[in-house]
Design a protein around this motif. Structure first.
Motif, PDB file in Angstrom:
ATOM      1  N   ALA A   1       0.837  -1.211   0.000  1.00 22.27           N
ATOM      2  CA  ALA A   1       0.000   0.000   0.000  1.00 22.27           C
ATOM      3  C   ALA A   1       0.867   1.254   0.000  1.00 22.27           C
ATOM      4  CB  ALA A   1      -0.927  -0.004   1.218  1.00 22.27           C
ATOM      5  N   LEU A   2       1.935   1.245   0.776  1.00 23.86           N
ATOM      6  CA  LEU A   2       2.830   2.409   0.814  1.00 23.86           C
ATOM      7  C   LEU A   2       3.543   2.588  -0.525  1.00 23.86           C
ATOM      8  CD1 LEU A   2       4.238   1.921   4.404  1.00 23.86           C
ATOM      9  CD2 LEU A   2       2.742   3.779   3.626  1.00 23.86           C
ATOM     10  N   CYS A   3       3.912   1.486  -1.144  1.00 24.55           N
ATOM     11  CA  CYS A   3       4.535   1.532  -2.468  1.00 24.55           C
ATOM     12  C   CYS A   3       3.559   2.077  -3.503  1.00 24.55           C
ATOM     13  CB  CYS A   3       5.003   0.128  -2.840  1.00 24.55           C
ATOM     14  SG  CYS A   3       5.898   0.026  -4.384  1.00 24.55           S
ATOM     15  N   TRP A   4       2.328   1.575  -3.485  1.00 22.45           N
ATOM     16  CA  TRP A   4       1.288   2.013  -4.416  1.00 22.45           C
ATOM     17  C   TRP A   4       1.048   3.508  -4.267  1.00 22.45           C
ATOM     18  CZ3 TRP A   4      -4.283  -0.480  -4.166  1.00 22.45           C
ATOM     19  CH2 TRP A   4      -5.026  -0.077  -5.272  1.00 22.45           C
ATOM     20  N   TRP A   5       0.924   3.959  -3.015  1.00 20.73           N
ATOM     21  CA  TRP A   5       0.728   5.386  -2.757  1.00 20.73           C
ATOM     22  C   TRP A   5       1.907   6.195  -3.283  1.00 20.73           C
ATOM     23  CZ3 TRP A   5       4.039   8.227   0.416  1.00 20.73           C
ATOM     24  CH2 TRP A   5       3.683   9.571   0.579  1.00 20.73           C
ATOM     25  N   GLY A   6       3.107   5.728  -2.980  1.00 17.30           N
ATOM     26  CA  GLY A   6       4.298   6.477  -3.377  1.00 17.30           C
ATOM     27  C   GLY A   6       4.411   6.654  -4.878  1.00 17.30           C
ATOM     28  N   PHE A   7       4.128   5.585  -5.616  1.00 15.31           N
ATOM     29  CA  PHE A   7       4.222   5.680  -7.064  1.00 15.31           C
ATOM     30  C   PHE A   7       3.043   6.442  -7.678  1.00 15.31           C
ATOM     31  CE2 PHE A   7       7.381   2.228  -6.734  1.00 15.31           C
ATOM     32  CZ  PHE A   7       8.367   2.784  -7.536  1.00 15.31           C
ATOM     33  N   SER A   8       2.002   6.682  -6.876  1.00 15.17           N
ATOM     34  CA  SER A   8       0.840   7.440  -7.348  1.00 15.17           C
ATOM     35  C   SER A   8       0.887   8.906  -6.943  1.00 15.17           C
ATOM     36  CB  SER A   8      -0.447   6.827  -6.767  1.00 15.17           C
ATOM     37  OG  SER A   8      -0.572   5.490  -7.149  1.00 15.17           O
ATOM     38  N   THR A   9       1.858   9.270  -6.147  1.00 15.49           N
ATOM     39  CA  THR A   9       1.937  10.612  -5.567  1.00 15.49           C
ATOM     40  C   THR A   9       3.087  11.387  -6.191  1.00 15.49           C
ATOM     41  OG1 THR A   9       1.091   9.732  -3.481  1.00 15.49           O
ATOM     42  CG2 THR A   9       2.198  11.847  -3.363  1.00 15.49           C
ATOM     43  N   GLY A  10       2.931  12.672  -6.236  1.00 16.00           N
ATOM     44  CA  GLY A  10       4.015  13.508  -6.739  1.00 16.00           C
ATOM     45  C   GLY A  10       3.784  13.962  -8.157  1.00 16.00           C
ATOM     46  N   SER A  11       4.644  14.879  -8.569  1.00 15.45           N
ATOM     47  CA  SER A  11       4.444  15.523  -9.861  1.00 15.45           C
ATOM     48  C   SER A  11       5.399  15.039 -10.943  1.00 15.45           C
ATOM     49  CB  SER A  11       4.616  17.036  -9.691  1.00 15.45           C
ATOM     50  OG  SER A  11       5.903  17.307  -9.152  1.00 15.45           O
ATOM     51  N   ASN A  12       6.409  14.247 -10.578  1.00 12.26           N
ATOM     52  CA  ASN A  12       7.331  13.773 -11.605  1.00 12.26           C
ATOM     53  C   ASN A  12       7.862  12.381 -11.251  1.00 12.26           C
ATOM     54  OD1 ASN A  12       9.766  13.999  -9.956  1.00 12.26           O
ATOM     55  ND2 ASN A  12       9.502  16.213 -10.142  1.00 12.26           N
ATOM     56  N   VAL A  13       8.585  11.801 -12.181  1.00 10.32           N
ATOM     57  CA  VAL A  13       9.067  10.436 -12.024  1.00 10.32           C
ATOM     58  C   VAL A  13       9.995  10.304 -10.822  1.00 10.32           C
ATOM     59  CG1 VAL A  13      10.422   8.598 -13.130  1.00 10.32           C
ATOM     60  CG2 VAL A  13       8.809   9.931 -14.472  1.00 10.32           C
ATOM     61  N   GLY A  14      10.824  11.285 -10.593  1.00  9.49           N
ATOM     62  CA  GLY A  14      11.753  11.229  -9.467  1.00  9.49           C
ATOM     63  C   GLY A  14      11.033  11.132  -8.135  1.00  9.49           C
ATOM     64  N   VAL A  15       9.978  11.913  -7.973  1.00 10.67           N
ATOM     65  CA  VAL A  15       9.195  11.882  -6.732  1.00 10.67           C
ATOM     66  C   VAL A  15       8.466  10.550  -6.620  1.00 10.67           C
ATOM     67  CG1 VAL A  15       7.287  12.960  -5.471  1.00 10.67           C
ATOM     68  CG2 VAL A  15       8.975  14.380  -6.645  1.00 10.67           C
ATOM     69  N   HIS A  16       7.918  10.060  -7.738  1.00 12.68           N
ATOM     70  CA  HIS A  16       7.246   8.752  -7.732  1.00 12.68           C
ATOM     71  C   HIS A  16       8.194   7.659  -7.227  1.00 12.68           C
ATOM     72  CE1 HIS A  16       3.651  10.124  -9.726  1.00 12.68           C
ATOM     73  NE2 HIS A  16       4.302  10.492 -10.810  1.00 12.68           N
ATOM     74  N   VAL A  17       9.388   7.632  -7.781  1.00 14.31           N
ATOM     75  CA  VAL A  17      10.360   6.600  -7.414  1.00 14.31           C
ATOM     76  C   VAL A  17      10.802   6.774  -5.966  1.00 14.31           C
ATOM     77  CG1 VAL A  17      12.669   5.692  -7.891  1.00 14.31           C
ATOM     78  CG2 VAL A  17      11.122   6.231  -9.786  1.00 14.31           C
ATOM     79  N   LEU A  18      11.096   8.002  -5.564  1.00  7.00           N
ATOM     80  CA  LEU A  18      11.543   8.263  -4.190  1.00  7.00           C
ATOM     81  C   LEU A  18      10.497   7.823  -3.174  1.00  7.00           C
ATOM     82  CD1 LEU A  18      13.685   9.503  -2.310  1.00  7.00           C
ATOM     83  CD2 LEU A  18      12.468  11.669  -2.532  1.00  7.00           C
ATOM     84  N   LEU A  19       9.245   8.217  -3.385  1.00  6.16           N
ATOM     85  CA  LEU A  19       8.185   7.847  -2.445  1.00  6.16           C
ATOM     86  C   LEU A  19       7.772   6.387  -2.594  1.00  6.16           C
ATOM     87  CD1 LEU A  19       5.935  11.038  -2.604  1.00  6.16           C
ATOM     88  CD2 LEU A  19       7.513  10.362  -0.788  1.00  6.16           C
ATOM     89  N   GLY A  20       7.738   5.899  -3.832  1.00  6.53           N
ATOM     90  CA  GLY A  20       7.322   4.521  -4.074  1.00  6.53           C
ATOM     91  C   GLY A  20       8.268   3.494  -3.490  1.00  6.53           C
ATOM     92  N   LEU A  21       9.543   3.834  -3.438  1.00  5.11           N
ATOM     93  CA  LEU A  21      10.522   2.927  -2.832  1.00  5.11           C
ATOM     94  C   LEU A  21      10.861   3.330  -1.399  1.00  5.11           C
ATOM     95  CD1 LEU A  21      12.951   2.447  -5.855  1.00  5.11           C
ATOM     96  CD2 LEU A  21      11.080   0.966  -5.127  1.00  5.11           C
ATOM     97  N   GLY A  22      10.883   4.629  -1.152  1.00  8.20           N
ATOM     98  CA  GLY A  22      11.291   5.135   0.158  1.00  8.20           C
ATOM     99  C   GLY A  22      10.295   4.870   1.271  1.00  8.20           C
ATOM    100  N   ALA A  23       9.000   5.057   0.996  1.00  6.23           N
ATOM    101  CA  ALA A  23       7.992   4.859   2.046  1.00  6.23           C
ATOM    102  C   ALA A  23       7.949   3.408   2.536  1.00  6.23           C
ATOM    103  CB  ALA A  23       6.613   5.316   1.554  1.00  6.23           C
ATOM    104  N   PRO A  24       7.876   2.416   1.642  1.00  5.58           N
ATOM    105  CA  PRO A  24       7.894   1.042   2.152  1.00  5.58           C
ATOM    106  C   PRO A  24       9.238   0.657   2.779  1.00  5.58           C
ATOM    107  CG  PRO A  24       7.745   1.043  -0.243  1.00  5.58           C
ATOM    108  CD  PRO A  24       7.609   2.461   0.202  1.00  5.58           C
ATOM    109  N   LEU A  25      10.323   1.203   2.262  1.00  2.00           N
ATOM    110  CA  LEU A  25      11.626   0.912   2.844  1.00  2.00           C
ATOM    111  C   LEU A  25      11.714   1.447   4.273  1.00  2.00           C
ATOM    112  CD1 LEU A  25      14.478  -0.219   2.577  1.00  2.00           C
ATOM    113  CD2 LEU A  25      15.171   1.985   1.620  1.00  2.00           C
TER     114      LEU A  25
END
Length: 121
Positions: free
Chosen positions: A24-48
């Protein structure tokens, strides 16, 4: 104390919920933000971050042993974050179901584990 089949089921459910929280945290992270960098940072960073927090304090073989209230606090933070993440990506029904199941499972597992420890003494 739960009967053995229910104990095994509840422990398995606990593991599934832990993995689902990370998803769920990964899904949210990759769905949030305005660009690919933010998607990747949140999509990997939040679950990590959640996995590190869990592994450090809440896992059965946690790196740092803390008392039960702190273990429950970590579990609450991770499960609440996952619930809010699902809510934020407009998966409201899933968020409610996940939050309720995680709360019930954690409550039952905590009481069951305490009963097992008390039985050994």
């Amino acid at each position: 104390m739960l009967p053995q089949p229910l104990h095994v089921f509840n422990e398995g459910l606990a593991f599934i919920l832990e993995v689902a929280a990370l998803a769920a945290l990964c899904w949210w992270g990759f769905s949030t933000g305005s660009n690919v960098g933010v998607h990747v940072l949140l999509g990997l960073g939040a679950p990590l971050l959640a996995a590190v927090l869990w592994g450090t304090f809440a896992a059965p073989k946690a790196r740092i042993n803390v008392s039960l209230p702190y273990v429950l606090l970590v579990k609450f933070v991770v499960f609440a974050a996952a619930t809010l993440a699902l809510w934020a990506i407009d998966r409201h029904s899933l968020a409610i179901v996940f939050g309720v199941v995680a709360l019930i499972n954690t409550t039952v597992a905590t009481k069951d584990r305490q009963a097992l420890v008390n039985q050994r003494f």
